[in-house]
Design a protein around this motif. Structure first.
Motif, PDB file in Angstrom:
ATOM      1  N   THR A 254      36.697  40.247  40.687  1.00 19.27           N
ATOM      2  CA  THR A 254      37.399  39.496  41.740  1.00 19.27           C
ATOM      3  C   THR A 254      38.861  39.297  41.340  1.00 19.27           C
ATOM      4  O   THR A 254      39.177  39.057  40.179  1.00 19.27           O
ATOM      5  CB  THR A 254      36.736  38.122  41.968  1.00 19.27           C
ATOM      6  OG1 THR A 254      36.683  37.416  40.724  1.00 19.27           O
ATOM      7  CG2 THR A 254      35.336  38.275  42.522  1.00 19.27           C
ATOM      8  N   ARG A 255      39.736  39.404  42.329  1.00 22.08           N
ATOM      9  CA  ARG A 255      41.176  39.317  42.083  1.00 22.08           C
ATOM     10  C   ARG A 255      41.784  38.276  43.019  1.00 22.08           C
ATOM     11  O   ARG A 255      41.227  37.972  44.071  1.00 22.08           O
ATOM     12  CB  ARG A 255      41.845  40.680  42.363  1.00 22.08           C
ATOM     13  CG  ARG A 255      41.273  41.854  41.589  1.00 22.08           C
ATOM     14  CD  ARG A 255      41.752  41.888  40.145  1.00 22.08           C
ATOM     15  NE  ARG A 255      43.192  41.887  40.078  1.00 22.08           N
ATOM     16  CZ  ARG A 255      43.912  41.087  39.257  1.00 22.08           C
ATOM     17  NH1 ARG A 255      43.309  40.257  38.452  1.00 22.08           N
ATOM     18  NH2 ARG A 255      45.218  41.125  39.260  1.00 22.08           N
ATOM     19  N   PRO A 256      42.972  37.770  42.666  1.00 27.81           N
ATOM     20  CA  PRO A 256      43.613  36.767  43.534  1.00 27.81           C
ATOM     21  C   PRO A 256      43.919  37.314  44.931  1.00 27.81           C
ATOM     22  O   PRO A 256      44.120  38.526  45.092  1.00 27.81           O
ATOM     23  CB  PRO A 256      44.922  36.453  42.801  1.00 27.81           C
ATOM     24  CG  PRO A 256      44.727  36.916  41.407  1.00 27.81           C
ATOM     25  CD  PRO A 256      43.748  38.046  41.455  1.00 27.81           C
ATOM     26  N   VAL A 257      43.998  36.432  45.907  1.00 22.15           N
ATOM     27  CA  VAL A 257      44.313  36.877  47.273  1.00 22.15           C
ATOM     28  C   VAL A 257      45.734  37.422  47.354  1.00 22.15           C
ATOM     29  O   VAL A 257      46.066  38.214  48.229  1.00 22.15           O
ATOM     30  CB  VAL A 257      44.149  35.756  48.327  1.00 22.15           C
ATOM     31  CG1 VAL A 257      42.692  35.382  48.496  1.00 22.15           C
ATOM     32  CG2 VAL A 257      44.979  34.531  47.978  1.00 22.15           C
ATOM     33  N   LYS A 258      46.586  36.986  46.466  1.00 24.51           N
ATOM     34  CA  LYS A 258      47.912  37.591  46.336  1.00 24.51           C
ATOM     35  C   LYS A 258      48.507  37.207  44.994  1.00 24.51           C
ATOM     36  O   LYS A 258      48.131  36.191  44.400  1.00 24.51           O
ATOM     37  CB  LYS A 258      48.842  37.188  47.483  1.00 24.51           C
ATOM     38  CG  LYS A 258      49.106  35.717  47.593  1.00 24.51           C
ATOM     39  CD  LYS A 258      49.910  35.373  48.822  1.00 24.51           C
ATOM     40  CE  LYS A 258      49.102  35.476  50.099  1.00 24.51           C
ATOM     41  NZ  LYS A 258      49.651  34.668  51.205  1.00 24.51           N
ATOM     42  N   GLU A 259      49.390  38.057  44.527  1.00 27.37           N
ATOM     43  CA  GLU A 259      50.079  37.797  43.246  1.00 27.37           C
ATOM     44  C   GLU A 259      51.520  38.239  43.384  1.00 27.37           C
ATOM     45  O   GLU A 259      51.777  39.367  43.826  1.00 27.37           O
ATOM     46  CB  GLU A 259      49.496  38.662  42.136  1.00 27.37           C
ATOM     47  CG  GLU A 259      48.113  38.362  41.703  1.00 27.37           C
ATOM     48  CD  GLU A 259      47.674  39.434  40.709  1.00 27.37           C
ATOM     49  OE1 GLU A 259      47.724  39.167  39.501  1.00 27.37           O
ATOM     50  OE2 GLU A 259      47.297  40.529  41.148  1.00 27.37           O
ATOM     51  N   LEU A 260      52.438  37.385  42.966  1.00 26.70           N
ATOM     52  CA  LEU A 260      53.853  37.759  42.977  1.00 26.70           C
ATOM     53  C   LEU A 260      54.080  38.891  41.970  1.00 26.70           C
ATOM     54  O   LEU A 260      53.629  38.802  40.828  1.00 26.70           O
ATOM     55  CB  LEU A 260      54.708  36.546  42.575  1.00 26.70           C
ATOM     56  CG  LEU A 260      56.217  36.760  42.594  1.00 26.70           C
ATOM     57  CD1 LEU A 260      56.743  36.867  44.031  1.00 26.70           C
ATOM     58  CD2 LEU A 260      56.953  35.625  41.867  1.00 26.70           C
ATOM     59  N   LYS A 261      54.761  39.947  42.415  1.00 24.86           N
ATOM     60  CA  LYS A 261      55.031  41.071  41.516  1.00 24.86           C
ATOM     61  C   LYS A 261      56.509  41.399  41.407  1.00 24.86           C
ATOM     62  O   LYS A 261      56.916  42.180  40.541  1.00 24.86           O
ATOM     63  CB  LYS A 261      54.279  42.326  41.997  1.00 24.86           C
ATOM     64  CG  LYS A 261      52.789  42.247  41.806  1.00 24.86           C
ATOM     65  CD  LYS A 261      52.426  42.253  40.321  1.00 24.86           C
ATOM     66  CE  LYS A 261      50.946  41.983  40.123  1.00 24.86           C
ATOM     67  NZ  LYS A 261      50.566  41.915  38.718  1.00 24.86           N
ATOM     68  N   ALA A 262      57.303  40.873  42.314  1.00 28.81           N
ATOM     69  CA  ALA A 262      58.747  41.141  42.251  1.00 28.81           C
ATOM     70  C   ALA A 262      59.457  40.147  43.155  1.00 28.81           C
ATOM     71  O   ALA A 262      58.849  39.600  44.082  1.00 28.81           O
ATOM     72  CB  ALA A 262      59.045  42.563  42.710  1.00 28.81           C
ATOM     73  N   PHE A 263      60.742  39.918  42.875  1.00 24.93           N
ATOM     74  CA  PHE A 263      61.557  39.132  43.805  1.00 24.93           C
ATOM     75  C   PHE A 263      63.015  39.490  43.599  1.00 24.93           C
ATOM     76  O   PHE A 263      63.400  40.016  42.545  1.00 24.93           O
ATOM     77  CB  PHE A 263      61.335  37.619  43.616  1.00 24.93           C
ATOM     78  CG  PHE A 263      61.786  37.080  42.283  1.00 24.93           C
ATOM     79  CD1 PHE A 263      63.098  36.670  42.077  1.00 24.93           C
ATOM     80  CD2 PHE A 263      60.901  36.975  41.221  1.00 24.93           C
ATOM     81  CE1 PHE A 263      63.515  36.183  40.847  1.00 24.93           C
ATOM     82  CE2 PHE A 263      61.307  36.483  39.979  1.00 24.93           C
ATOM     83  CZ  PHE A 263      62.621  36.085  39.793  1.00 24.93           C
ATOM     84  N   ARG A 264      63.795  39.243  44.605  1.00 28.85           N
ATOM     85  CA  ARG A 264      65.251  39.431  44.499  1.00 28.85           C
ATOM     86  C   ARG A 264      65.923  38.271  45.207  1.00 28.85           C
ATOM     87  O   ARG A 264      65.490  37.850  46.280  1.00 28.85           O
ATOM     88  CB  ARG A 264      65.682  40.726  45.202  1.00 28.85           C
ATOM     89  CG  ARG A 264      65.103  42.004  44.618  1.00 28.85           C
ATOM     90  CD  ARG A 264      66.088  42.712  43.701  1.00 28.85           C
ATOM     91  NE  ARG A 264      67.403  42.888  44.306  1.00 28.85           N
ATOM     92  CZ  ARG A 264      67.710  43.908  45.114  1.00 28.85           C
ATOM     93  NH1 ARG A 264      66.792  44.811  45.424  1.00 28.85           N
ATOM     94  NH2 ARG A 264      68.933  44.023  45.616  1.00 28.85           N
TER      95      ARG A 264
END
Ligand code: NOJ
Length: 740
Positions: free
Chosen positions: A673-683
């Motif tokens: 099972t994995r998170p419903v979303k994960e931050l992977k990048a931002f600008r």
């Protein structure tokens, strides 16, 4: 079942059981080897001993007489010792009166400023501005280094999902990716590329490990998390800091998997040194070696010291165990002299890197001290990052305040405050150098006809409402109210857990009273942790989250209030609606019965929504941004490739503004099972009004990887959702496939 693509095998399960550890890869240096060969055992243990001076302390001082210890070579490092005069006096004892003349190392908790104070780290994290964060870390180091210091106990990189925990203020919030990038920025800012110019400090990454997950949010409490959560959520920022070159690491007070961190070989040797190749030194937290007796894993302090040495500990903060208790272990063979020599070598290497053997007084220069502190440039940098850290939580259009307003009433216990605004862990920062909100507003409105009036109204704590009537009398006469409420600085930081995280005292009642007048209200919240702000939200026309912003707090807030700066910050942590929702975080898992408001039989509360009041990544601007649907340069890509994601962001409002464009992924089907979303990048990007910018992100296989059921770091082919927007609740999505 998907085919598993192995990226690498992490042997940590077997490592955790192994009894042997690799030799440390500390480079040997002739000067240091020569010293080690001449040192007595007491002198070696002295180098492994760190005491606080009586200047100040953050815990019980269990041993005085450090001056004699320096002379006899029984203490090699001191903390809470700063200023050129004081450090020079102590260093002289070491290099003139001790047998081997080994210079002392001076440490201090320079956490978010030395004299020029910057926003508390949680607030600064809200800026999502890595350059500004690196710069503030550099400035605090520069000022501290000019004042005789060599070493700071920062950055604190503990991820936390616990707003009740007081030390939430010291970290970068709940997210592993954001926390890792900030950890790197802070290490770079603190250490730079070296110590030639004596304007950088040695960083100390803390608290290793998982200190941010205490049960119930109570400081120093036990930690119970799975290896998966530990590896995925809590561990990466420490690694990011070590990879960025951090030279020292501090252990945490808690246990991990049943073993206190200060005696945990799995953490200190298997992970830190063998997996990550760390070759600096490890220091305990304040008496945390002694506290292993209370943890109940050793019968006495001698055994505690031996457990710590065996685990890979190098320096004992304030516990006097290495100095006094561990010789027995050498005599009976439970530890050996090579272990001691390794620690001494690691510590002396840092002194050498600092250049202290050539010049023990390199960091003790009166002229530099006089010229480097609270400079105009430093104060400007503080104001810059402070306004970038203010999160606009609500705005019904009242902000920015129009200069056509005639009279503003400023109220609340934090409006004319300086002492709290420099924040917890303010070290040697002084309130007198801080600009209060009232001063900042006065300064901003100097050239206008807007009249202001001030009344405190109530204290931060307590039940006294006797001034409410006077407040109401003044409200009548004003066009609008600016109300500054929140916590006092001692409500966050170490040993400052709160079970109820509302605004204390009668401050919310004051807001209610003012609300009853019908006058528009801007509420400014100043605090060190996420608070429950439902009533503040409902009772105000606009809400600004202003944390504790440091020396330039008042100017920075006034810049935002009157439109000289368009707010751009985004929350680095969720703000719950109620304490009952804690722990609350955006990257939860789907579960077998995901939340569905229309049905009973799923993951939910009967009495409240699952969602926080303000979610991770949330923050408004005076302008508005429109996002196109994201596009990908391929909708199906192979594991070795990278995929480029683009999104158009248009500033559709009336102000130029910066936006933090956030990219999240979801692995739709995976073997665990994995998170419903994960931050992977931002600008973080400036977009002028009317302007349209194309923002590009490159994702590679590391962004799609995770630990499988064997705890192997893998990617699995299949569908991924990529979400790009201005907050973690964005639904702006593209679907792509990873093929083998
Ligand atoms: C205890 C705290 O946990 C740690 O963060 C700090 O660096 C030391 N005391 C020294 O003040």
């Amino acid at each position: 079942m998907k085919t598993i693509i192995y990226i690498g095998v992490i042997l940590f399960l077997s490592c955790s059981k192994s009894t042997t550890s690799k030799m440390r890869s500390v480079p040997k240096d002739p000067l240091i080897e020569n010293l080690i060969s001449n040192m007595t055992l007491d002198e070696k243990l002295g180098q492994m001993t760190l005491y606080t001076t009586d200047w100040e302390s953050t815990g019980p001082t269990i041993r005085g007489g450090y001056e004699n210890d320096i002379k006899s070579g029984r203490c090699g490092a001191l903390f809470n010792s700063h200023t050129v005069d004081f450090t020079t006096r102590l260093q002289k004892i070491a290099v003139e009166e001790s047998r081997l003349k080994i210079p002392l190392l001076f440490g201090y908790d320079v956490i978010h400023g030395y004299k020029t104070m910057f926003p508390i780290p949680l607030g600064e994290a809200a800026s999502w501005d890595l350059e500004a964060i690196e710069k503030s870390a550099y400035i605090m180091s520069k000022e501290a280094a000019a004042s005789g210091l060599h070493w700071t106990y920062a950055p604190m990189v503990d991820i936390t999902r616990e707003p009740r925990w007081g030390r939430v203020m010291e970290g970068a919030g709940e997210d592993t990716y954001l926390g890792s990038r900030i950890a790197e920025a802070r290490v770079k800012g603190i250490q730079g590329t070296g110590f030639d110019k004596a304007d950088r400090l040695v960083a100390c990454v803390k608290h290793f490990a998982a200190y941010g997950a205490p049960i119930g949010g109570r400081d120093y409490n036990s930690v119970e998390i799975s290896e998966r959560v530990f590896r995925e959520v809590y561990l990466p920022p420490y690694k990011a800091a070590v990879d960025a070159g951090a030279l020292t690491v501090m252990t945490s007070f808690n246990d991990y998997n049943g073993i206190p961190a200060s005696g945990n070989k799995y953490l200190l040797t298997d992970i830190l040194r063998n997996e990550w190749g760390f070759n600096g030194f490890v220091v305990s937290d304040y008496t945390s070696i002694n506290e292993m007796v209370n943890h109940g894993v050793v019968k006495d302090e001698t055994d505690a010291g031996i457990l710590a040495i065996t685990a890979g500990m190098d320096m004992d903060m304030q516990g006097a165990i290495f100095q006094d208790k561990i010789k027995t272990g050498l005599n009976d063979g439970r530890i050996n002299i090579n272990q001691i020599d390794n620690s001494v070598r690691s510590i002396l290497r840092i002194k050498k890197l600092l250049g202290l053997f050539e010049n023990p007084f390199k960091f003790s220069d009166k002229t530099r001290e006089a010229n480097s502190i609270l400079t105009k440039e430093h104060l400007e940098a503080s104001r810059d990052v402070a306004r970038k850290s203010i999160v606009l939580l609500k705005n019904n259009g009242i902000l920015p305040i129009k200069k056509s307003v005639k009279k503003v009433l400023i109220a609340g216990p934090l409006a004319d405050d300086k002492n709290n605004l420099i924040g917890a862990w303010s070290g040697s920062g002084e309130a007198r150098h801080c600009v209060s909100l009232l001063e900042g507003i006065k300064q901003n409105l100097k050239a206008t006809d807007i009249r202001i009036e001030y009344i405190k109204g109530c204290e931060i704590e307590g039940s006294d409402k006797s001034n409410f009537e006077s407040v109401l009398a003044k409200v009548k006469d004003a066009d609008m109210v600016i109300l500054a409420i929140g916590e006092n600085k001692d409500m966050s930081g170490e040993a400052a857990a709160r079970s109820m995280i509302r605004i204390p005292g009668v401050q919310e009642e004051l807001l209610k009273e003012i609300r009853s007048s019908g006058k528009p209200i801007v509420t400014i919240v100043m605090n060190g942790r996420p608070l429950v702000l439902n009533d503040v939200h409902n009772g105000s026309d606009a809400v600004l989250e202003a944390w504790w912003l440091g020396s330039q707090a008042g100017n920075a807030i006034a810049d935002v209030l009157f439109g000289d700066y368009n707010p751009s910050a985004k929350l680095p942590i969720s703000f719950p609606r109620h304490e009952g929702q804690i722990p609350i975080f955006y990257n939860y898992k789907s579960t077998g019965r995901p939340f569905n408001p229309d049905s009973k039989w799923n993951t939910k509360y009967l009495d409240m929504p699952n969602a926080p009041l303000y979610n991770f990544g949330y923050g408004l601007s005076y302008t508005s941004f429109d996002y196109s649907a994201p596009t990908a340069d391929k909708t199906s890509f192979k594991n070795e490739d990278s995929v480029n994601i683009s999104v158009n962001v248009k500033n559709t409002g009336n102000y130029d503004g910066e936006e933090v464009i956030q990219l999240y992924i979801r692995d739709v089907v995976s073997s665990v099972t994995r998170p419903v979303k994960e931050l992977k990048a931002f600008r973080k990007v400036m977009i002028k009004k009317g302007e349209n910018k194309v923002i590009k992100f490159e994702l590679s296989k590391k962004d799609f990887s995770f630990y499988n059921d064997k705890m192997e770091w893998v990617t699995e082919p299949g569908e991924f959702h990529i979400l790009v927007g201005g907050s973690s609740d964005t639904a702006n999505i593209i679907k792509i496939k990873l093929t083998k």
